[in-house]
Scaffold this motif. Structure first.
Motif, mmCIF file in Angstrom:
data_model
loop_
_atom_site.group_PDB
_atom_site.id
_atom_site.type_symbol
_atom_site.label_atom_id
_atom_site.label_comp_id
_atom_site.label_asym_id
_atom_site.label_seq_id
_atom_site.Cartn_x
_atom_site.Cartn_y
_atom_site.Cartn_z
ATOM 1 N N LEU A 1 0.630 -1.187 -0.078
ATOM 2 C CA LEU A 1 0.081 -0.147 -0.076
ATOM 3 C C LEU A 1 0.703 1.161 0.028
ATOM 4 C CD1 LEU A 1 -3.131 -0.852 2.096
ATOM 5 C CD2 LEU A 1 -2.782 -0.419 -0.429
ATOM 6 N N THR A 2 2.244 1.108 0.817
ATOM 7 C CA THR A 2 2.733 2.371 0.665
ATOM 8 C C THR A 2 3.483 2.592 -0.735
ATOM 9 O OG1 THR A 2 4.768 1.179 1.665
ATOM 10 C CG2 THR A 2 3.403 2.463 3.219
ATOM 11 N N ALA A 3 3.691 1.441 -1.356
ATOM 12 C CA ALA A 3 4.252 1.501 -2.744
ATOM 13 C C ALA A 3 3.180 2.257 -3.648
ATOM 14 C CB ALA A 3 4.723 0.134 -3.067
ATOM 15 N N VAL A 4 1.772 1.770 -3.592
ATOM 16 C CA VAL A 4 1.037 2.575 -4.101
ATOM 17 C C VAL A 4 0.941 4.097 -4.006
ATOM 18 C CG1 VAL A 4 -1.513 2.667 -4.518
ATOM 19 C CG2 VAL A 4 -0.500 0.461 -4.532
ATOM 20 N N GLY A 5 1.092 4.463 -2.912
ATOM 21 C CA GLY A 5 0.984 5.815 -2.255
ATOM 22 C C GLY A 5 2.245 6.605 -2.688
ATOM 23 N N GLU A 6 3.472 5.892 -2.339
ATOM 24 C CA GLU A 6 4.516 6.624 -2.931
ATOM 25 C C GLU A 6 4.753 6.586 -4.576
ATOM 26 O OE1 GLU A 6 7.031 7.982 -1.504
ATOM 27 O OE2 GLU A 6 8.689 7.720 -2.854
ATOM 28 N N GLY A 7 4.313 5.489 -5.074
ATOM 29 C CA GLY A 7 4.179 5.385 -6.544
ATOM 30 C C GLY A 7 3.255 6.662 -7.275
ATOM 31 N N ALA A 8 2.147 6.988 -6.551
ATOM 32 C CA ALA A 8 1.361 8.180 -7.102
ATOM 33 C C ALA A 8 2.287 9.391 -6.749
ATOM 34 C CB ALA A 8 0.066 7.899 -5.951
ATOM 35 N N ARG A 9 2.809 9.410 -5.659
ATOM 36 C CA ARG A 9 3.559 10.631 -5.471
ATOM 37 C C ARG A 9 4.597 10.976 -6.420
ATOM 38 N NH1 ARG A 9 8.238 12.653 -3.239
ATOM 39 N NH2 ARG A 9 9.131 10.877 -3.250
ATOM 40 N N ARG A 10 5.313 9.804 -6.864
ATOM 41 C CA ARG A 10 6.453 10.050 -7.990
ATOM 42 C C ARG A 10 5.836 10.185 -9.089
ATOM 43 N NH1 ARG A 10 10.813 5.430 -6.733
ATOM 44 N NH2 ARG A 10 11.294 5.984 -4.504
ATOM 45 N N PRO B 1 5.216 4.612 -11.325
ATOM 46 C CA PRO B 1 6.478 4.082 -10.434
ATOM 47 C C PRO B 1 6.245 3.603 -9.154
ATOM 48 C CG PRO B 1 6.132 6.501 -10.471
ATOM 49 C CD PRO B 1 4.949 5.941 -11.310
ATOM 50 N N PHE B 2 5.438 2.287 -8.873
ATOM 51 C CA PHE B 2 5.144 1.747 -7.497
ATOM 52 C C PHE B 2 6.719 1.737 -7.118
ATOM 53 C CE2 PHE B 2 1.996 -0.380 -10.097
ATOM 54 C CZ PHE B 2 0.919 0.050 -9.245
ATOM 55 N N ALA B 3 6.890 2.014 -5.790
ATOM 56 C CA ALA B 3 7.931 1.916 -4.889
ATOM 57 C C ALA B 3 7.855 2.062 -3.349
ATOM 58 C CB ALA B 3 9.049 2.819 -5.406
ATOM 59 N N ALA B 4 8.019 1.063 -2.837
ATOM 60 C CA ALA B 4 7.780 1.149 -1.368
ATOM 61 C C ALA B 4 8.774 2.115 -0.727
ATOM 62 C CB ALA B 4 7.758 -0.360 -0.639
ATOM 63 N N PRO B 5 8.598 3.026 -0.012
ATOM 64 C CA PRO B 5 9.682 3.784 0.553
ATOM 65 C C PRO B 5 10.412 2.956 1.786
ATOM 66 C CG PRO B 5 7.498 4.841 1.287
ATOM 67 C CD PRO B 5 7.441 3.454 0.217
ATOM 68 N N LEU B 6 11.789 3.218 1.833
ATOM 69 C CA LEU B 6 12.432 2.692 2.673
ATOM 70 C C LEU B 6 11.880 2.586 4.214
ATOM 71 C CD1 LEU B 6 15.047 1.010 3.389
ATOM 72 C CD2 LEU B 6 16.173 3.194 3.648
ATOM 73 N N TRP B 7 11.385 4.001 4.497
ATOM 74 C CA TRP B 7 10.852 4.092 5.951
ATOM 75 C C TRP B 7 9.728 3.198 6.141
ATOM 76 C CZ3 TRP B 7 5.821 5.284 6.217
ATOM 77 C CH2 TRP B 7 5.200 6.000 5.194
ATOM 78 N N ALA B 8 9.162 2.972 5.193
ATOM 79 C CA ALA B 8 7.757 2.019 5.316
ATOM 80 C C ALA B 8 8.198 0.599 5.529
ATOM 81 C CB ALA B 8 6.784 2.108 4.067
ATOM 82 N N ASP B 9 9.114 0.115 4.604
ATOM 83 C CA ASP B 9 9.883 -1.183 4.977
ATOM 84 C C ASP B 9 10.154 -1.488 6.383
ATOM 85 O OD1 ASP B 9 9.448 -1.684 2.337
ATOM 86 O OD2 ASP B 9 11.487 -2.168 1.787
ATOM 87 N N LEU B 10 11.032 -0.356 6.929
ATOM 88 C CA LEU B 10 11.502 -0.189 8.396
ATOM 89 C C LEU B 10 10.336 -0.279 9.366
ATOM 90 C CD1 LEU B 10 14.809 1.840 7.876
ATOM 91 C CD2 LEU B 10 14.381 -0.683 7.776
#
Lengths: 402, 230
Positions: A38-47, A359-368
């Motif tokens: 889900l954060t990958a989707v959000g971050e993807g939208a931002r990018r 551009p889907f991409a989970a931000p590092l902070w979300a992983d951590l």
């Protein structure tokens, strides 16, 4: 009992209850993976938004008619209609230093027809500068001719969806179409990629601004796009633009300037917040997983009472017993978090393959954060069962009693 | 080594209190081999659990090796168990998922003995009780007698001064029981103090001293017949 000992002790335990452990690992993995996805989707939208804005050309100033402001006093009774922005304003702006190009935009809807086929679409009236300013590419033909900058000409450039709808595969080049009550010759077709924020250029027609004035019988521009020379003097040029408009509008400061940076910053903020919220919603599933951890730990404590009694008889302190049970939960949570990261990143990779333009991409902070929340849930929800184990009376526990 | 002064233990059985152990005095010297006998429910196991610091007395004083234990925190009592006391249970209480080797390793792990020191110690103990060849077997793959010997290996791997055995032969057949008893006697000969709860009069008779409990009271405290003079 060192950490290595506890780890090997608990690893043996989980191996023994493989299915139970696997199911719990799966539960946590799904939670972590959903945070990642889900954060990958959000971050993807931002990018995506950032990229699209950058595609507009880095230094873009948008001028809207009317002023958006908060005013302290009571609103005036009448005479509040803003002065129109006109093509003359745009022409004057293009002479300012620091301004590279100016593209006026006059917009309206009209029926575009060819023979029996007709379609109601948005018509953009502009100048040849629109194409470089908006970075529009052509699939066929060319953009508006230079002569159309300040003169009505019966030519148009069609978006590709519109071209297909009207011509159904046949070449539209140099064919006549009817827009409203006038005839225009098609001189170009936009590329499919001509999709930009705010407007779906695929289903539009672009005609010279003067033609649009006649077609819609108005001189009022929808907006003016100003391409600036560079970011260095953006503020200075903005001030000059403002001054010029004020001068031309009888001293009224009646336009709104939107710089791309400001817009971008706003979208960036909103979409970061969105990503955070999506992540938080996904994290709820981790709390559910935590409850399952608690359940499993309670079962584990109940089933292993005799073992706990034994450990105490062998000299395990209450603290050691608690650590042992906490570690069991932490180990499960760590395995689940690891599996969830892999699962989530794999899903992101698949999504990227299916939708390469997003551009889907989970931000590092979300992983951590997902891993941290999983571990925290593990520790938190196992604390009570582990404390129960630690409190067991060894004599009763050896007999399997609580 | 062990000194009990008016040690008493009560339990709440439902609504009515039940005295498992009447105020009891007992002294056991280092190196003794003592049998605790008596009918079921006479307080044998209660006494053993008190001596083993698994349970706290409701009254009286208990000194282990000169150290008063009544006011010790749980942590300190656990440390004493680790260092001084080995337990052998009727039901073996081996951890089923662990091999014989790993079961014997547990006390060393709990005491924080470094990994590289453990292997030689475990191997030495397993060799001593003759179980080297089944070190990697799980309890389910071993006979009852072998399991109890693994449990004894676990009890002595820390070299405790006191070995407490609660019906160690209760679940074993004659031959296996005899092997276990011989093992315990050997340990005692090597200087370990052994206290054993048993129902078996034959077994009790082999101990150098036996006490008999009835209804939570020591009713008999007599040296057994001395084998050397028999």
């Amino acid at each position: 009992m060192g950490p290595v000992d506890r780890l090997s002790f608990n690893a043996q335990l989980l191996k023994r209850h493989r299915v139970r452990a696997l199911l719990l690992v799966l539960t946590i993995a799904i939670g972590v993976a959903s945070v990642v996805m889900l954060t990958a989707v959000g971050e993807g939208a931002r990018r995506y938004v950032v990229r699209e804005f950058s595609a507009l050309g880095s230094e873009l100033l948008i001028i809207l008619p009317g002023r958006i402001e908060t005013s302290g006093g009571a609103p005036p009774l009448y005479g509040t209609t803003p002065r129109d922005l006109t093509l003359e304003d745009a022409q004057a702006l293009s002479l300012l230093s620091g301004v590279v190009r100016v593209a006026p935009v006059l917009a309206g809807t009209a029926r575009v027809s060819r023979g029996a086929r007709a379609r109601d679409v948005v018509i953009i009236g502009s100048t040849p500068a629109l194409f470089p300013v908006r970075d529009l590419r052509l699939a066929q033909g060319r953009g508006l001719p230079a002569a159309a900058a300040n003169r009505a000409q019966p030519v148009c450039v069609l978006g590709d969806t519109l071209a297909r709808a009207l011509f159904d595969g046949a070449s539209p080049m140099y064919q006549w179409v009817r827009i409203g009550d006038r005839r225009f010759r098609v001189i170009g077709v936009l590329q499919t990629a001509g999709e930009h924020l705010g407007m779906d250029l695929r289903d539009m027609a672009v005609i010279p601004a003067r033609s649009a004035e006649q077609l819609f019988d108005t001189q009022s521009l929808f907006r003016i796009l100003v391409q600036l020379e560079g970011p260095a003097q953006q503020a200075a040029v903005e001030a000059r633009v403002r001054a010029l408009i004020r001068e031309r509008h009888d001293g009224e400061d009646d336009v709104t300037l939107i710089s791309q940076d400001a817009l971008l910053a706003t979208f960036d903020r909103i979409l970061r917040m969105l990503t955070l919220i999506l992540g938080a919603i996904a994290a709820i599933s981790l709390v559910v997983a935590g409850v399952l951890i608690m359940n499993l730990s309670l079962i584990s404590v109940a089933q292993r009472r005799a073992e706990i009694g034994l450990l105490k008889a062998l000299g395990a302190s209450a603290r050691q017993v608690r650590r042992l049970f906490l570690d069991e939960a932490l180990l499960l949570a760590a395995l689940g978090a690891g599996a969830g990261l892999l699962l989530g990143e794999a899903a992101v990779a698949v999504a990227l393959r299916l939708l390469p333009q997003f551009p889907f991409a989970a931000p590092l902070w979300a992983d951590l954060a997902a891993v941290a929340v999983a571990l925290l849930c593990g520790a938190l929800f196992a604390w009570w069962p582990a404390s129960q184990a630690a409190r067991l009376d060894p004599v009763r526990a050896l007999r399997g009693l609580a | 080594m062990i000194r009990l002064d008016a040690v008493e233990k009560r339990y709440q059985l439902g609504a009515r209190p039940f005295t498992a152990l009447q105020p009891t005095d007992l002294e056991v010297s280092a190196g003794e081999y003592l049998a605790i006998t008596g009918p079921s429910g006479s307080g044998k196991s209660t006494l053993l659990n008190l001596i083993g610091l698994l349970d706290r007395p409701d009254a009286g004083q208990y000194c282990l090796d000169g150290q008063a234990t009544e006011n010790l925190q749980e942590e300190a009592r656990a440390a004493l168990r680790r260092r001084y006391i080995g337990f052998v249970f009727q039901a073996f209480h081996l951890v089923a998922r662990l091999s014989a080797f790993e079961n014997v390793e547990l006390p060393l792990m709990l005491a924080g003995v470094p990994r590289r020191e453990r292997r030689p110690r475990i191997e030495a103990v397993l060799a001593r009780i003759g179980l080297s060849e089944v070190a990697e077997h799980r309890p389910g793959q071993l006979s009852g007698g072998q399991n109890q010997r693994v449990a004894i290996a676990r009890a002595i791997v820390m070299n405790p001064r006191l070995l407490l055995a609660d019906e160690p032969t209760g679940n074993l057949d004659q031959a296996a029981g005899a092997a276990v008893v011989e093992l315990l006697e050997g340990l005692n000969r090597d200087g370990m103090t052994v206290l054993m709860v048993t129902h078996n009069p034959e077994l009790a008779a082999r101990c150098r001293r036996r006490i008999r409990l009835v209804d939570g009271c020591i009713v008999e405290d007599s040296p057994s017949w001395d084998r050397s003079t028999a």
